[in-house]
Write a protein that holds these residues in place. Sequence first.
Motif, PDB file in Angstrom:
ATOM      1  N   TYR A 369      -8.431  14.238 -49.162  1.00  0.00           N
ATOM      2  CA  TYR A 369      -9.785  14.799 -49.225  1.00  0.00           C
ATOM      3  C   TYR A 369     -10.729  13.905 -50.026  1.00  0.00           C
ATOM      4  CZ  TYR A 369     -13.517  18.239 -49.622  1.00  0.00           C
ATOM      5  OH  TYR A 369     -14.729  18.875 -49.561  1.00  0.00           O
ATOM      6  N   LYS A 392     -21.547  15.201 -47.091  1.00  0.00           N
ATOM      7  CA  LYS A 392     -21.450  16.610 -46.747  1.00  0.00           C
ATOM      8  C   LYS A 392     -20.057  16.924 -46.215  1.00  0.00           C
ATOM      9  CE  LYS A 392     -26.373  17.134 -45.732  1.00  0.00           C
ATOM     10  NZ  LYS A 392     -27.379  17.544 -44.736  1.00  0.00           N
ATOM     11  N   SER A 393     -19.450  17.911 -46.804  1.00  0.00           N
ATOM     12  CA  SER A 393     -18.089  18.286 -46.428  1.00  0.00           C
ATOM     13  C   SER A 393     -18.105  19.202 -45.212  1.00  0.00           C
ATOM     14  CB  SER A 393     -17.391  18.999 -47.595  1.00  0.00           C
ATOM     15  OG  SER A 393     -17.354  18.160 -48.714  1.00  0.00           O
ATOM     16  N   ASN A 394     -17.228  18.912 -44.265  1.00  0.00           N
ATOM     17  CA  ASN A 394     -17.045  19.742 -43.084  1.00  0.00           C
ATOM     18  C   ASN A 394     -16.269  20.994 -43.467  1.00  0.00           C
ATOM     19  OD1 ASN A 394     -15.802  20.794 -40.606  1.00  0.00           O
ATOM     20  ND2 ASN A 394     -16.765  18.984 -39.670  1.00  0.00           N
ATOM     21  N   LYS A 395     -16.772  22.168 -43.040  1.00  0.00           N
ATOM     22  CA  LYS A 395     -16.109  23.423 -43.389  1.00  0.00           C
ATOM     23  C   LYS A 395     -14.695  23.491 -42.832  1.00  0.00           C
ATOM     24  CE  LYS A 395     -20.293  26.228 -43.903  1.00  0.00           C
ATOM     25  NZ  LYS A 395     -21.040  27.424 -43.442  1.00  0.00           N
ATOM     26  N   ILE A 396     -14.495  22.920 -41.658  1.00  0.00           N
ATOM     27  CA  ILE A 396     -13.159  22.927 -41.048  1.00  0.00           C
ATOM     28  C   ILE A 396     -12.201  22.094 -41.882  1.00  0.00           C
ATOM     29  CG2 ILE A 396     -11.808  22.241 -39.020  1.00  0.00           C
ATOM     30  CD1 ILE A 396     -14.265  22.825 -37.307  1.00  0.00           C
ATOM     31  N   LYS A 398     -12.499  21.470 -45.109  1.00  0.00           N
ATOM     32  CA  LYS A 398     -12.244  22.211 -46.345  1.00  0.00           C
ATOM     33  C   LYS A 398     -11.191  23.292 -46.130  1.00  0.00           C
ATOM     34  CE  LYS A 398     -16.296  21.832 -49.330  1.00  0.00           C
ATOM     35  NZ  LYS A 398     -17.383  22.574 -49.995  1.00  0.00           N
ATOM     36  N   ALA A 399     -11.323  24.017 -45.015  1.00  0.00           N
ATOM     37  CA  ALA A 399     -10.353  25.071 -44.701  1.00  0.00           C
ATOM     38  C   ALA A 399      -8.962  24.477 -44.495  1.00  0.00           C
ATOM     39  CB  ALA A 399     -10.792  25.829 -43.453  1.00  0.00           C
TER      40      ALA A 399
END
Length: 841
Positions: A369, A392-396, A398-399
Motif C-alpha cells: 500500500y 488519491k487512494s482508491n476505495k477498492i 483500501k478495502a
Amino acid sequence: MRFQFILKHSVRDLKKSLDKIIPFILSIVVGVASLVAMTTFSENVNQDLNKQAKELLGADLELRSSHELKDSVLHLFSNQQSNLVKQFNFASMAFSKSTEKSRLVDLRALELGYPYYGSLEVYPNSSWKKWQNQERIVFVDSVVLYQLEASIGDSLRFGAANFEIAGTIKKGIGQSAVMAATVPIVYFPFKYLDETKLIQKGSRVNYRYFYAFNDTLNVQQLVDSNQEVIDEKGIRVATIENNTARIGRFFNDIDAFLKLITFISLLLGCIGVSSGIFIYIKGKLKSVAIYRCLGATTGETFFIYFLQVLFLGLVGGILGAFIGTVAQLAFPVLFSDLLMVSISNNFSFTAIFFGVFLSIFVSVLFGWYPLLQVLGVAPIYVLRSISSLDIKSNKIIKALLIISVSLFVILFSYWLLDDFIKSLYFFLSIFCVIIVLALLSILLIKIIKGIDLTGYSFSLKYGISQLFRPNNQTLLLGVTIGLGVFLIICLVSIRSILIEKVTDVGGEGDANLVLYDVQKSQVLSLTGLLQKENIEIEQNAPIVTMSLKTVNGNTKKQVMQDSTILLKRYVFDREYRVTYRSSLKENEKTVEGEWVGNSSINEMIPISVSENYLKSSGLAYGDTVLFNVQGFDLITKIAHVRAVDFARMEANFVVLFPAGVLEAAPSFHVFAIKVKGKDNIAAIQNKVVAKYPNVSSIDLSLIFASLNDILDQVSFVFKWLGGICIFTGFLVLWSSMSIGKYQRKKEAGVLRALGAKRKHLVRITFIEYFSIGTLSTLTGLLLGWLGSWALAYFVFDIPFFIAIKESFVLSIIIIGMTVSIGVLFMRSLSKVPAINVLKED
C-alpha cells in the motif's frame, strides 16, 4: 518490461539508502526473532516429549488409587511376562536429630525394580548399591538437606523409623522442579513402610502400581478390557500415550500464550514495517520522477522499489531467524523448572524457513500500500515540489488492504491458538481498539478546531494547531501509540495478575502453619499443647473421606453413555474430602439457595457446593447426589451454592455438610495456626512431631519461599517478553514520527525564516506530541485494562485487579518516549539553515 534495468537500478538505489531503512529492518528482525525462538523451542519440547515418553512414566502402565488394591484386582492387569512394582506416596514430616529441624516431604515407599525405563539419578552414584541391597536408607531432594541443614550420612526420622541419608536425587521421575519446590521428594525402600507406622486409618495415601510388559502387548486393549473394574474401583490409569498427552496439554497452554505474546510483538513490528516503507518511499518520490523522465514506465519504477522491499524482507528475516535461533538456546534454562523433560537445543530449519518466509510475506503485505505512492508520480514532479503531490487512494484498494490484513491476523492467530473462535475474538478486539482510538483522535481534532486560541502564546497556539493542520499526525500516532499501549498493558496486567496473585497469598494476618492427619483421639491433647504455647488456632476442621456414587440416580456408566448429561468424568472418579459445621466462614458467600446449618441422616441432607466446582463439573443447583462413606450411603441435595475464597491460608472445601450428620464417621482433623517468628515455627513443629509422629505440618513460609524462587524465573520470562514488545513499540514510534519529518522540515525552515528560534520550535513540538502521547496512552491504558479483565475472566478464570504501578510506569515511559523522539527530530531539523530548506522547493 526491462528486468535487467529494474534489477540494476534497484540494487544501485538501495546501496545509497541503507542508512534510511534501519527502522524497517529492526521492526522485522525483532518480530521474526521472537517467533523463530518460540517456534524452535516448541518443536524441541514436543520432540523431547516423544523421545522421553517412556522415561516420563517409567513404566508401560500405572494404576493409581486412593485405597490399596487387592491382589485379585492387580492380577487382572498381569500376565506371565509382566512385572509389577508398588509405590505408596504420602506426605510426612522429615525430622533431623542432629539439627532438630523438620520439613514436610513427599515420602515415597518404593519397591526395587522401578523405573523400568530411564533411571532415578542420585548423587553419589555409589549410593545406588545401598538401594539395591535394600539397606535402611533414603534418597532426598537437595532442598531437604538445605532446609534441615543436614548432610549425606546423617539420620532422618519418619514416624517411628530412622533412616540414613544415602544421597540426593539429581533427577526424579515425571516431576518438575515446580512440583518439588513445594513438597520435596524422599524415597525409601518399601520393605520398611510398616516400621514407620505412618499409614493409619484416615491417612491420605496415593497407592501406585507400575507394570512393565513385553513389546507385543497392546496396553490400551488391556485397559479397555478391564474398564468396568477401573470404574467400579475408582482407579486412575496412566499409559505412556495418555501421560505424554497430559504433559503435552500443559505445555501447549504455555506455548500458546508465549506465541500469542510474540504475535503481539510481530503485529507491532508490522506497523513499523508499514511506517518504515512509507518513510522510505516518501523520500524516493523525487528519484521516481527522475526515472520517469529517463523513460522508465510506471510499472518499472514500481518494481524497482518493490524488489527493494522484497530484499529488505529477506535480510530482516535472515537476521531475525539467526537471532531467534541463538536466543532459544537460553530457553531450556528459563523453562527447565516448569517442564518434566530434559529440553534439547536443536536448531529447527522449519522454524528458520518459516521465519524468513513470514518476513518476506509481511513486508509485501504491509508494504504494497505505501508503494502505491510510486504510481502517482509523473515526470513533471522533477520540476515541482513533491510535497504538492496529492495521491488519491482508491476505495477498492483500501478495502482490499483491510481484508488482506484482517485475514492475516485471523489465520495467523488461528495457527497459534488452534481455536477459530478465540482467533476471531482476538481479531475483533484488535479491530475494536483501532476503531475506538481512531474515533477518539478524530473527536479530539474536531474539539480542538472549535477552541478559540486568541490570546495564547505563539508556541502554545501553534503547538495546538499542529493537531488539526493539513497532513497532521494526530490520527496516525493516536492509533499507533494507543494500540501499542493496549497490547503491552494486556501483557503486563496478566503477568501481574498471574504472579502477584500467588505472591500475595499467605500475607500477614493469615495462618502460617498447617497441621493435618490429626486423629480424633489427638484433637484435645493437641489443642491443649497449642494453647499452652499461646498459639492462636485459626481453624480446627474435621475431614471425612467419601466417594460419589450417583447424581440424580445416574451412575458413572449411565452418565458416560448418555451424551445429554453434561457431567464431567472426574465428578465420579475423585475422592471427596468434606467437612461439616453449622455456619459459613468469612471467606464464604451465599450465591444461591439458603444454608441449612443442621440436619440428620434420617432425612434428605442439604449440602453446599462451591460455585467454581459447580460450574466446572456440570453439577447443578438442586441435584440429588448419593455419597458413600466407608460403605454407608448418604442421600444429599445441593441446596446451597457458595463463593469460596480459596486463597485464604486454611483448609477450604468444595463440599460442605451441615452439622449433625458426619460426627460419627471416620475422620481426621486439620489445624490452621498462626505462629509468630521462624524460630517459634520450627520449635512448634518439633514438639508436634515428637509427640504425634503421624501428624504432618506444612510451614507455609517455606512453601511460598520455594514458589517465589520459581516465580522469579517465570517473572523474568514475562519481563523479557514485555521488553520485546516495548522495544518493538519504540521502533514503531520512531517510524511513525519519521513519517512527518519531511513536512516538518519545511515548516521548521519557514518558521526559522520568520524569526522563530530553536526553543520555539522545540516548545511547539513538545506541546503537540505531549497532547497526542497523553491522549493515546490514556486511551490505550483504559482499553488495556478492559482487555485484561476480559482475558482474566474468560480465558484464565482468575480475579482481576488493575496493576496500577506497572500501568503508571509504562504510561510515563510511553509519553516520555513520544515527546523525546518528537523533540529530538525537531532539534535535528532546526539545525538545518532556513535558506537550504526553502531552496529545496
